[in-house]
Each structure stands twice: as structure tokens, then as C-alpha cells.
Design a protein around this motif. Structure first.
Motif, PDB file in Angstrom:
ATOM      1  N   VAL A   1       0.837  -1.202   0.000  1.00  0.00           N
ATOM      2  CA  VAL A   1       0.000   0.000   0.000  1.00  0.00           C
ATOM      3  C   VAL A   1       0.872   1.252   0.000  1.00  0.00           C
ATOM      4  O   VAL A   1       0.636   2.186  -0.762  1.00  0.00           O
ATOM      5  CB  VAL A   1      -0.952   0.006   1.221  1.00  0.00           C
ATOM      6  CG1 VAL A   1      -1.621   1.356   1.389  1.00  0.00           C
ATOM      7  CG2 VAL A   1      -1.999  -1.094   1.088  1.00  0.00           C
ATOM      8  N   CYS A   2       1.902   1.267   0.847  1.00  0.00           N
ATOM      9  CA  CYS A   2       2.710   2.481   1.033  1.00  0.00           C
ATOM     10  C   CYS A   2       3.752   2.706  -0.060  1.00  0.00           C
ATOM     11  O   CYS A   2       4.024   3.851  -0.422  1.00  0.00           O
ATOM     12  CB  CYS A   2       3.391   2.433   2.396  1.00  0.00           C
ATOM     13  SG  CYS A   2       2.224   2.560   3.776  1.00  0.00           S
ATOM     14  N   GLN A   3       4.324   1.643  -0.569  1.00  0.00           N
ATOM     15  CA  GLN A   3       5.412   1.797  -1.536  1.00  0.00           C
ATOM     16  C   GLN A   3       4.991   2.579  -2.781  1.00  0.00           C
ATOM     17  O   GLN A   3       5.672   3.531  -3.167  1.00  0.00           O
ATOM     18  CB  GLN A   3       5.974   0.422  -1.902  1.00  0.00           C
ATOM     19  CG  GLN A   3       7.216   0.496  -2.749  1.00  0.00           C
ATOM     20  CD  GLN A   3       7.854  -0.872  -2.981  1.00  0.00           C
ATOM     21  OE1 GLN A   3       7.355  -1.893  -2.547  1.00  0.00           O
ATOM     22  NE2 GLN A   3       8.973  -0.855  -3.680  1.00  0.00           N
ATOM     23  N   PRO A   4       3.870   2.237  -3.423  1.00  0.00           N
ATOM     24  CA  PRO A   4       3.505   3.009  -4.624  1.00  0.00           C
ATOM     25  C   PRO A   4       3.062   4.444  -4.328  1.00  0.00           C
ATOM     26  O   PRO A   4       3.238   5.321  -5.172  1.00  0.00           O
ATOM     27  CB  PRO A   4       2.356   2.212  -5.245  1.00  0.00           C
ATOM     28  CG  PRO A   4       1.998   1.136  -4.304  1.00  0.00           C
ATOM     29  CD  PRO A   4       3.009   1.082  -3.225  1.00  0.00           C
ATOM     30  N   LYS A   5       2.529   4.689  -3.146  1.00  0.00           N
ATOM     31  CA  LYS A   5       2.083   6.046  -2.806  1.00  0.00           C
ATOM     32  C   LYS A   5       3.231   7.042  -2.849  1.00  0.00           C
ATOM     33  O   LYS A   5       3.040   8.206  -3.194  1.00  0.00           O
ATOM     34  CB  LYS A   5       1.472   6.077  -1.405  1.00  0.00           C
ATOM     35  CG  LYS A   5       0.069   5.589  -1.331  1.00  0.00           C
ATOM     36  CD  LYS A   5      -0.482   5.785   0.074  1.00  0.00           C
ATOM     37  CE  LYS A   5      -1.904   5.280   0.149  1.00  0.00           C
ATOM     38  NZ  LYS A   5      -2.474   5.492   1.485  1.00  0.00           N
ATOM     39  N   PHE A   6       4.419   6.590  -2.488  1.00  0.00           N
ATOM     40  CA  PHE A   6       5.567   7.496  -2.413  1.00  0.00           C
ATOM     41  C   PHE A   6       6.661   7.148  -3.411  1.00  0.00           C
ATOM     42  O   PHE A   6       7.764   7.654  -3.313  1.00  0.00           O
ATOM     43  CB  PHE A   6       6.102   7.533  -0.976  1.00  0.00           C
ATOM     44  CG  PHE A   6       5.096   8.118  -0.031  1.00  0.00           C
ATOM     45  CD1 PHE A   6       4.903   9.492   0.020  1.00  0.00           C
ATOM     46  CD2 PHE A   6       4.304   7.306   0.747  1.00  0.00           C
ATOM     47  CE1 PHE A   6       3.944  10.041   0.857  1.00  0.00           C
ATOM     48  CE2 PHE A   6       3.338   7.846   1.590  1.00  0.00           C
ATOM     49  CZ  PHE A   6       3.163   9.207   1.641  1.00  0.00           C
ATOM     50  N   LYS A   7       6.315   6.255  -4.340  1.00  0.00           N
ATOM     51  CA  LYS A   7       7.240   5.856  -5.404  1.00  0.00           C
ATOM     52  C   LYS A   7       8.594   5.422  -4.825  1.00  0.00           C
ATOM     53  O   LYS A   7       9.655   5.783  -5.341  1.00  0.00           O
ATOM     54  CB  LYS A   7       7.407   6.972  -6.421  1.00  0.00           C
ATOM     55  CG  LYS A   7       6.116   7.295  -7.160  1.00  0.00           C
ATOM     56  CD  LYS A   7       6.292   8.429  -8.124  1.00  0.00           C
ATOM     57  CE  LYS A   7       5.080   8.738  -8.939  1.00  0.00           C
ATOM     58  NZ  LYS A   7       3.868   9.087  -8.266  1.00  0.00           N
ATOM     59  N   THR A   8       8.522   4.643  -3.757  1.00  0.00           N
ATOM     60  CA  THR A   8       9.725   4.122  -3.117  1.00  0.00           C
ATOM     61  C   THR A   8      10.138   2.852  -3.833  1.00  0.00           C
ATOM     62  O   THR A   8       9.315   1.977  -4.075  1.00  0.00           O
ATOM     63  CB  THR A   8       9.443   3.824  -1.626  1.00  0.00           C
ATOM     64  OG1 THR A   8       8.812   4.971  -1.047  1.00  0.00           O
ATOM     65  CG2 THR A   8      10.716   3.513  -0.874  1.00  0.00           C
ATOM     66  N   THR A   9      11.392   2.755  -4.166  1.00  0.00           N
ATOM     67  CA  THR A   9      11.865   1.583  -4.906  1.00  0.00           C
ATOM     68  C   THR A   9      12.214   0.446  -3.943  1.00  0.00           C
ATOM     69  O   THR A   9      12.480   0.665  -2.757  1.00  0.00           O
ATOM     70  CB  THR A   9      13.118   1.923  -5.731  1.00  0.00           C
ATOM     71  OG1 THR A   9      14.189   2.234  -4.836  1.00  0.00           O
ATOM     72  CG2 THR A   9      12.862   3.084  -6.689  1.00  0.00           C
ATOM     73  N   ASN A  10      12.230  -0.768  -4.491  1.00  0.00           N
ATOM     74  CA  ASN A  10      12.674  -1.921  -3.705  1.00  0.00           C
ATOM     75  C   ASN A  10      14.104  -1.729  -3.231  1.00  0.00           C
ATOM     76  O   ASN A  10      14.456  -2.125  -2.118  1.00  0.00           O
ATOM     77  CB  ASN A  10      12.566  -3.212  -4.528  1.00  0.00           C
ATOM     78  CG  ASN A  10      11.136  -3.650  -4.727  1.00  0.00           C
ATOM     79  OD1 ASN A  10      10.267  -3.395  -3.897  1.00  0.00           O
ATOM     80  ND2 ASN A  10      10.885  -4.315  -5.848  1.00  0.00           N
ATOM     81  N   GLU A  11      14.919  -1.094  -4.059  1.00  0.00           N
ATOM     82  CA  GLU A  11      16.314  -0.862  -3.707  1.00  0.00           C
ATOM     83  C   GLU A  11      16.432   0.064  -2.492  1.00  0.00           C
ATOM     84  O   GLU A  11      17.273  -0.148  -1.622  1.00  0.00           O
ATOM     85  CB  GLU A  11      17.089  -0.276  -4.898  1.00  0.00           C
ATOM     86  CG  GLU A  11      17.289  -1.235  -6.053  1.00  0.00           C
ATOM     87  CD  GLU A  11      16.038  -1.462  -6.917  1.00  0.00           C
ATOM     88  OE1 GLU A  11      15.094  -0.605  -6.903  1.00  0.00           O
ATOM     89  OE2 GLU A  11      15.983  -2.499  -7.595  1.00  0.00           O
ATOM     90  N   GLN A  12      15.583   1.092  -2.444  1.00  0.00           N
ATOM     91  CA  GLN A  12      15.603   1.999  -1.300  1.00  0.00           C
ATOM     92  C   GLN A  12      15.207   1.266  -0.014  1.00  0.00           C
ATOM     93  O   GLN A  12      15.824   1.456   1.033  1.00  0.00           O
ATOM     94  CB  GLN A  12      14.641   3.175  -1.522  1.00  0.00           C
ATOM     95  CG  GLN A  12      15.125   4.180  -2.545  1.00  0.00           C
ATOM     96  CD  GLN A  12      14.070   5.228  -2.834  1.00  0.00           C
ATOM     97  OE1 GLN A  12      12.939   4.908  -3.183  1.00  0.00           O
ATOM     98  NE2 GLN A  12      14.448   6.498  -2.688  1.00  0.00           N
ATOM     99  N   ILE A  13      14.186   0.434  -0.097  1.00  0.00           N
ATOM    100  CA  ILE A  13      13.722  -0.309   1.078  1.00  0.00           C
ATOM    101  C   ILE A  13      14.771  -1.340   1.489  1.00  0.00           C
ATOM    102  O   ILE A  13      15.071  -1.485   2.681  1.00  0.00           O
ATOM    103  CB  ILE A  13      12.350  -0.955   0.804  1.00  0.00           C
ATOM    104  CG1 ILE A  13      11.307   0.144   0.566  1.00  0.00           C
ATOM    105  CG2 ILE A  13      11.940  -1.861   1.968  1.00  0.00           C
ATOM    106  CD1 ILE A  13       9.978  -0.352   0.042  1.00  0.00           C
TER     107      ILE A  13
END
Length: 142
Positions: free
Chosen positions: A36-48
Motif C-alpha cells: 500500500v505504502c510503496q507506490p504512494k511514495f514511489k519508493t523503490t525496492n532498492e531503497q527499502i
């Protein structure tokens, strides 16, 4: 009708079963929040992944992803303070036994982590970073 069935199932599971989640249920719940949260803020898997590997030099969008996670779990207030008591209560009631003691300790150790309440994303970063630093091997945020 679906809501009624869900309510009956939830009531029965709390009355007749152990209310704590299993490891698999916990992973599924965390994955749902991440999805839910990842696409809202366009956070990449690499960042996480970098965060989970100890690289906390992140961009604003990743810090806002952390805010979303804490907000979904009701762990950050509208004033951007850490709702650590809610965290302890939730973990005590729902976390698997293998995670519960270390997670509760990390939450308690980080109750004063917020130094920048004027910025919700930075406040969330401060909380999550503190939890990570308290016990990197048992870091539990998605």
C-alpha cells in the motif's frame, strides 16, 4: 453478509484461538502494508532493501514511505509524535512470540526518538531509524 462473516470469524478466533499472529501471518500483514505504502511514495525496492541493510541515507520519498507505514499502524500522531504505547499494546497482543520481546523493547527504547515533529516524514524516519539501531537483526518494519 461478508462483513458479518468476517466479524463472526474474528470473534471466534479471538475467543478460541491464540490471538497472536503466526510468523506467516505477520509477514503477510507487513507485505500488505508495504504494497500500500510503496507506490504512494514511489519508493523503490532498492531503497527499502538499503534501509534493511543499514543504509539510512535516504531520499524524502523513502522517509515518507516510513511515515505511511507508521501511520497505517497508528504509531505516529497528527502532531508527529511516536505513539509508542499503542505500538507496545499492539505488539503484545498480536506479534508472534519470536518477535514480541525484542520488538517491544525497541519500541520502548525509542519512545523519545522524534526530534523533528515539524516534518512528518522526518519524524517517521527518526522513529524507524531508532528502532533499526536498537536491534538491527530484529528490525521488523516492512
Amino acid at each position: 453478509m461478508k462483513v458479518l462473516l468476517l466479524l463472526v470469524f474474528a470473534t471466534l478466533s479471538f475467543q478460541y484461538g491464540d490471538s497472536a499472529m503466526s510468523e506467516a501471518q505477520m509477514k503477510a500483514a507487513l507485505k500488505l502494508v508495504r504494497n500500500v505504502c510503496q507506490p504512494k511514495f514511489k519508493t523503490t525496492n532498492e531503497q527499502i532493501d538499503a534501509m534493511h541493510n543499514g543504509d539510512w541515507g535516504m531520499e524524502k520519498n523513502a522517509k515518507c514511505y516510513l511515515w505511511c507505514i507508521l501511520n497505517m499502524h497508528k504509531l505516529i500522531s497528527k502532531e508527529n509524535t511516536f505513539e509508542w504505547e499503542t505500538g507496545v499494546a499492539t505488539l503484545t497482543a498480536q506479534a508472534p512470540e519470536s518477535l514480541r520481546p525484542t520488538a517491544v523493547a525497541s519500541i520502548q527504547n525509542c519512545k523519545d526518538a522524534v526530534k523533528t515533529p515539524s516534518d512528518k516524514c522526518l519524524a517517521a524516519y527518526e522513529i524507524a531509524h531508532c528502532i533499526y539501531l536498537d536491534n538491527p537483526e530484529k528490525y521488523f518494519l516492512p
